[in-house]
Design an enzyme around this catalytic site. Structure first.
Site, PDB file in Angstrom:
ATOM      1  N   HIS A 153      -7.904   2.836  -3.694  1.00 20.31           N
ATOM      2  CA  HIS A 153      -8.858   2.891  -2.577  1.00 20.31           C
ATOM      3  C   HIS A 153      -9.879   3.957  -2.970  1.00 20.31           C
ATOM      4  O   HIS A 153      -9.553   4.884  -3.721  1.00 20.31           O
ATOM      5  CB  HIS A 153      -8.197   3.346  -1.282  1.00 20.31           C
ATOM      6  CG  HIS A 153      -7.123   2.435  -0.779  1.00 20.31           C
ATOM      7  ND1 HIS A 153      -6.706   2.448   0.535  1.00 20.31           N
ATOM      8  CD2 HIS A 153      -6.369   1.476  -1.392  1.00 20.31           C
ATOM      9  CE1 HIS A 153      -5.741   1.557   0.704  1.00 20.31           C
ATOM     10  NE2 HIS A 153      -5.520   0.955  -0.457  1.00 20.31           N
ATOM     11  N   HIS A 184     -13.479  -1.764  14.759  1.00 17.18           N
ATOM     12  CA  HIS A 184     -13.382  -0.387  14.274  1.00 17.18           C
ATOM     13  C   HIS A 184     -13.602   0.560  15.456  1.00 17.18           C
ATOM     14  O   HIS A 184     -14.331   0.228  16.392  1.00 17.18           O
ATOM     15  CB  HIS A 184     -14.434  -0.164  13.181  1.00 17.18           C
ATOM     16  CG  HIS A 184     -14.398   1.195  12.562  1.00 17.18           C
ATOM     17  ND1 HIS A 184     -15.290   2.186  12.916  1.00 17.18           N
ATOM     18  CD2 HIS A 184     -13.568   1.734  11.636  1.00 17.18           C
ATOM     19  CE1 HIS A 184     -15.007   3.272  12.203  1.00 17.18           C
ATOM     20  NE2 HIS A 184     -13.971   3.028  11.428  1.00 17.18           N
ATOM     21  N   GLU A 207       0.853  -1.199   0.000  1.00 18.57           N
ATOM     22  CA  GLU A 207       0.000   0.000   0.000  1.00 18.57           C
ATOM     23  C   GLU A 207       0.882   1.240   0.000  1.00 18.57           C
ATOM     24  O   GLU A 207       1.864   1.310   0.735  1.00 18.57           O
ATOM     25  CB  GLU A 207      -0.889   0.002   1.256  1.00 18.57           C
ATOM     26  CG  GLU A 207      -1.739   1.257   1.338  1.00 18.57           C
ATOM     27  CD  GLU A 207      -2.718   1.248   2.496  1.00 18.57           C
ATOM     28  OE1 GLU A 207      -3.445   0.252   2.657  1.00 18.57           O
ATOM     29  OE2 GLU A 207      -2.739   2.239   3.249  1.00 18.57           O
ATOM     30  N   TYR A 236     -11.249  -5.087  10.594  1.00 20.83           N
ATOM     31  CA  TYR A 236     -10.581  -4.547  11.785  1.00 20.83           C
ATOM     32  C   TYR A 236     -10.422  -5.641  12.845  1.00 20.83           C
ATOM     33  O   TYR A 236     -11.361  -5.917  13.599  1.00 20.83           O
ATOM     34  CB  TYR A 236     -11.396  -3.360  12.338  1.00 20.83           C
ATOM     35  CG  TYR A 236     -11.581  -2.281  11.293  1.00 20.83           C
ATOM     36  CD1 TYR A 236     -10.695  -1.220  11.201  1.00 20.83           C
ATOM     37  CD2 TYR A 236     -12.607  -2.360  10.339  1.00 20.83           C
ATOM     38  CE1 TYR A 236     -10.825  -0.257  10.210  1.00 20.83           C
ATOM     39  CE2 TYR A 236     -12.751  -1.405   9.344  1.00 20.83           C
ATOM     40  CZ  TYR A 236     -11.852  -0.358   9.285  1.00 20.83           C
ATOM     41  OH  TYR A 236     -11.984   0.582   8.294  1.00 20.83           O
TER      42      TYR A 236
HETATM   43  P1  FAD Z   1     -17.737   0.813   7.250  1.00 19.41           P
HETATM   44  O1  FAD Z   1     -17.587  -0.589   6.811  1.00 19.41           O
HETATM   45  O2  FAD Z   1     -18.914   1.567   6.743  1.00 19.41           O
HETATM   46  O3  FAD Z   1     -17.746   0.816   8.835  1.00 19.41           O
HETATM   47  C1  FAD Z   1     -17.679   2.025   9.586  1.00 19.41           C
HETATM   48  C2  FAD Z   1     -18.357   1.836  10.944  1.00 19.41           C
HETATM   49  O4  FAD Z   1     -19.763   1.680  10.756  1.00 19.41           O
HETATM   50  C3  FAD Z   1     -17.896   0.590  11.701  1.00 19.41           C
HETATM   51  O5  FAD Z   1     -17.887   0.902  13.068  1.00 19.41           O
HETATM   52  C4  FAD Z   1     -18.972  -0.452  11.394  1.00 19.41           C
HETATM   53  O6  FAD Z   1     -19.118  -1.391  12.459  1.00 19.41           O
HETATM   54  C5  FAD Z   1     -20.209   0.415  11.232  1.00 19.41           C
HETATM   55  N1  FAD Z   1     -21.126  -0.103  10.179  1.00 19.41           N
HETATM   56  C6  FAD Z   1     -20.778  -0.642   8.991  1.00 19.41           C
HETATM   57  N2  FAD Z   1     -21.884  -0.940   8.291  1.00 19.41           N
HETATM   58  C7  FAD Z   1     -22.949  -0.555   9.037  1.00 19.41           C
HETATM   59  C8  FAD Z   1     -24.351  -0.591   8.847  1.00 19.41           C
HETATM   60  N3  FAD Z   1     -24.878  -1.087   7.710  1.00 19.41           N
HETATM   61  N4  FAD Z   1     -25.147  -0.096   9.832  1.00 19.41           N
HETATM   62  C9  FAD Z   1     -24.633   0.420  10.975  1.00 19.41           C
HETATM   63  N5  FAD Z   1     -23.278   0.459  11.215  1.00 19.41           N
HETATM   64  C10 FAD Z   1     -22.457  -0.012  10.258  1.00 19.41           C
HETATM   65  N6  FAD Z   1      -9.379   5.899   4.814  1.00 19.41           N
HETATM   66  C11 FAD Z   1      -9.203   6.855   3.853  1.00 19.41           C
HETATM   67  O7  FAD Z   1      -9.692   7.996   4.016  1.00 19.41           O
HETATM   68  N7  FAD Z   1      -8.536   6.594   2.698  1.00 19.41           N
HETATM   69  C12 FAD Z   1      -7.999   5.360   2.443  1.00 19.41           C
HETATM   70  O8  FAD Z   1      -7.402   5.145   1.386  1.00 19.41           O
HETATM   71  C13 FAD Z   1      -8.156   4.334   3.434  1.00 19.41           C
HETATM   72  N8  FAD Z   1      -7.654   3.081   3.241  1.00 19.41           N
HETATM   73  C14 FAD Z   1      -7.868   2.103   4.171  1.00 19.41           C
HETATM   74  C15 FAD Z   1      -7.377   0.795   3.928  1.00 19.41           C
HETATM   75  C16 FAD Z   1      -7.577  -0.220   4.862  1.00 19.41           C
HETATM   76  C17 FAD Z   1      -7.056  -1.611   4.550  1.00 19.41           C
HETATM   77  C18 FAD Z   1      -8.256   0.063   6.079  1.00 19.41           C
HETATM   78  C19 FAD Z   1      -8.431  -1.029   7.115  1.00 19.41           C
HETATM   79  C20 FAD Z   1      -8.738   1.347   6.339  1.00 19.41           C
HETATM   80  C21 FAD Z   1      -8.560   2.378   5.391  1.00 19.41           C
HETATM   81  N9  FAD Z   1      -9.049   3.676   5.603  1.00 19.41           N
HETATM   82  C22 FAD Z   1      -8.870   4.654   4.631  1.00 19.41           C
HETATM   83  C23 FAD Z   1      -9.718   4.019   6.862  1.00 19.41           C
HETATM   84  C24 FAD Z   1     -11.262   3.888   6.770  1.00 19.41           C
HETATM   85  O9  FAD Z   1     -11.764   4.799   5.800  1.00 19.41           O
HETATM   86  C25 FAD Z   1     -11.848   4.183   8.143  1.00 19.41           C
HETATM   87  O10 FAD Z   1     -11.491   3.182   9.057  1.00 19.41           O
HETATM   88  C26 FAD Z   1     -13.350   4.459   8.193  1.00 19.41           C
HETATM   89  O11 FAD Z   1     -13.656   5.055   9.453  1.00 19.41           O
HETATM   90  C27 FAD Z   1     -14.236   3.233   8.037  1.00 19.41           C
HETATM   91  O12 FAD Z   1     -14.267   2.783   6.756  1.00 19.41           O
HETATM   92  P2  FAD Z   1     -14.981   1.361   6.416  1.00 19.41           P
HETATM   93  O13 FAD Z   1     -14.954   1.200   4.963  1.00 19.41           O
HETATM   94  O14 FAD Z   1     -14.415   0.277   7.249  1.00 19.41           O
HETATM   95  O15 FAD Z   1     -16.483   1.705   6.900  1.00 19.41           O
END
Ligand code: FAD
Length: 294
Positions: free
Chosen positions: A83, A153, A20, A149
């Protein structure tokens, strides 16, 4: 190559390596991007299956991210994986972005919600990554990855609930999960077990961060839930300003971490390179050596 094929047990020979990188900040003359391309060229010899490129919150690095994605594909001839975060982006903008990525020959995307903006200026077209994944699957032929996570998270009420939502991301079409960085392999192994019990049956690729400095470690751990093993902490806490020492401890720690993961037959290892080749290179060389000896 598409994610499903990259991690297919019949195609892979051992753990699949991926890196990455992020678009360098304050890079008006493009010098830092050139440096990044040199670092990636150095790492190319270890046969990475893909290079993922981060996306700044709210699309702040979008142009640069796209530029690097295209250079990884066209100059380095490595499969890129952009991403993409949806939290501040409208449906129409996402549609346009997907078309542009497909036109550029991109096959894979890591679909994320992104961190919520502190000023609450959210666009409400997509509230969660699962909504984005569903949209991408409907609007494109891209293969989709999602974030997982191992320690939960930051916002999740429990790890169990977080895994429930992770399952939703897979049900909506995620082919692979990349984990947030972790230092305690047991957290990862337990997470994989819990995911499997919850019916998640796609590869869960561990994300490994070679620690480069104490300040970087403190920053990372303030941004996400991650346990630092006491033995590692004991080693580094009295050498906070000695970056060379911390870096060598980080390499040693990551070598042992990767060795154990490989022994447990992980499908791949995703390195958070921080745009630097040297630590990752040391880890790969030594992990290969250890693997060859066993
Ligand atoms: P989600 O999957 O939507 O989850 C977010 C929160 O909401 C979690 O607490 C989950 O439990 C909850 N949730 C999920 N779905 C629902 C639902 N349907 N109803 C209610 N609650 C729900 N950030 C950047 O800005 N740019 C990047 O390039 C980037 N790359 C990343 C790469 C990796 C491998 C990882 C692990 C993280 C990265 N992040 C990046 C960070 C990420 O954007 C944050 O962690 C963000 O806060 C959550 O994104 P997510 O896609 O996991 O969200």
């Amino acid at each position: 190559m598409r994610l499903k094929d990259i991690y297919n047990n019949n195609n892979r020979n051992g753990a699949v390596i991926s890196y990455e990188v992020f678009p360098p900040k304050d890079d008006t003359d493009g010098h830092k991007q050139e440096k990044l391309m040199c670092e990636l060229t150095q790492l190319k010899q270890y046969n990475p299956a893909l290079v993922s490129v981060t996306y700044g919150a709210g699309g702040s690095t979008r142009g640069k991210s796209e530029e690097i994605v295209c250079r990884v594909k066209n100059e380095l001839k490595i499969t890129p994986m952009p991403h993409f975060t949806c939290v501040s982006t409208s449906r129409e903008v996402i549609k346009t972005y997907l078309r542009a990525m497909e036109a550029a020959g991109v096959k894979n995307i890591l679909a994320l919600r992104g961190d919520l903006p502190q000023d609450g200026s959210c666009c409400h077209d997509f509230l969660h990554a699962s909504d984005l994944i569903e949209f991408i699957k409907r609007e494109s032929r891209l293969s989709v990855a999602a974030a997982g996570y191992p320690e939960g998270h930051m916002e999740a009420e429990s790890l169990e609930k977080d895994i429930e939502y992770l399952k939703l991301k897979v049900d909506k079409g995620a082919d692979v999960i990349y984990t947030q960085l972790f230092f305690d392999n047991n957290k990862y192994f337990n997470f994989v077990e819990q995911c499997s019990a919850a019916g998640i049956n796609v590869p869960i690729i561990p994300g490994i961060l070679p620690v480069l400095s104490y300040s970087q470690l403190s920053k990372m751990t303030s941004l996400c839930k991650v346990t630092i093993p006491q033995n590692f902490m004991n080693k580094i806490e009295h050498h906070k300003d000695d970056n060379n020492y911390i870096k060598s401890c980080g390499i040693e720690f990551a070598i042992n971490q990767c060795r154990e993961l490989i022994e447990n037959d992980v499908a791949g290892i995703h390195f958070y390179t921080l745009n630097k080749a040297s630590s990752v290179e040391q880890i790969l060389k030594n992990t290969k050596l250890l693997k060859a000896k066993s």
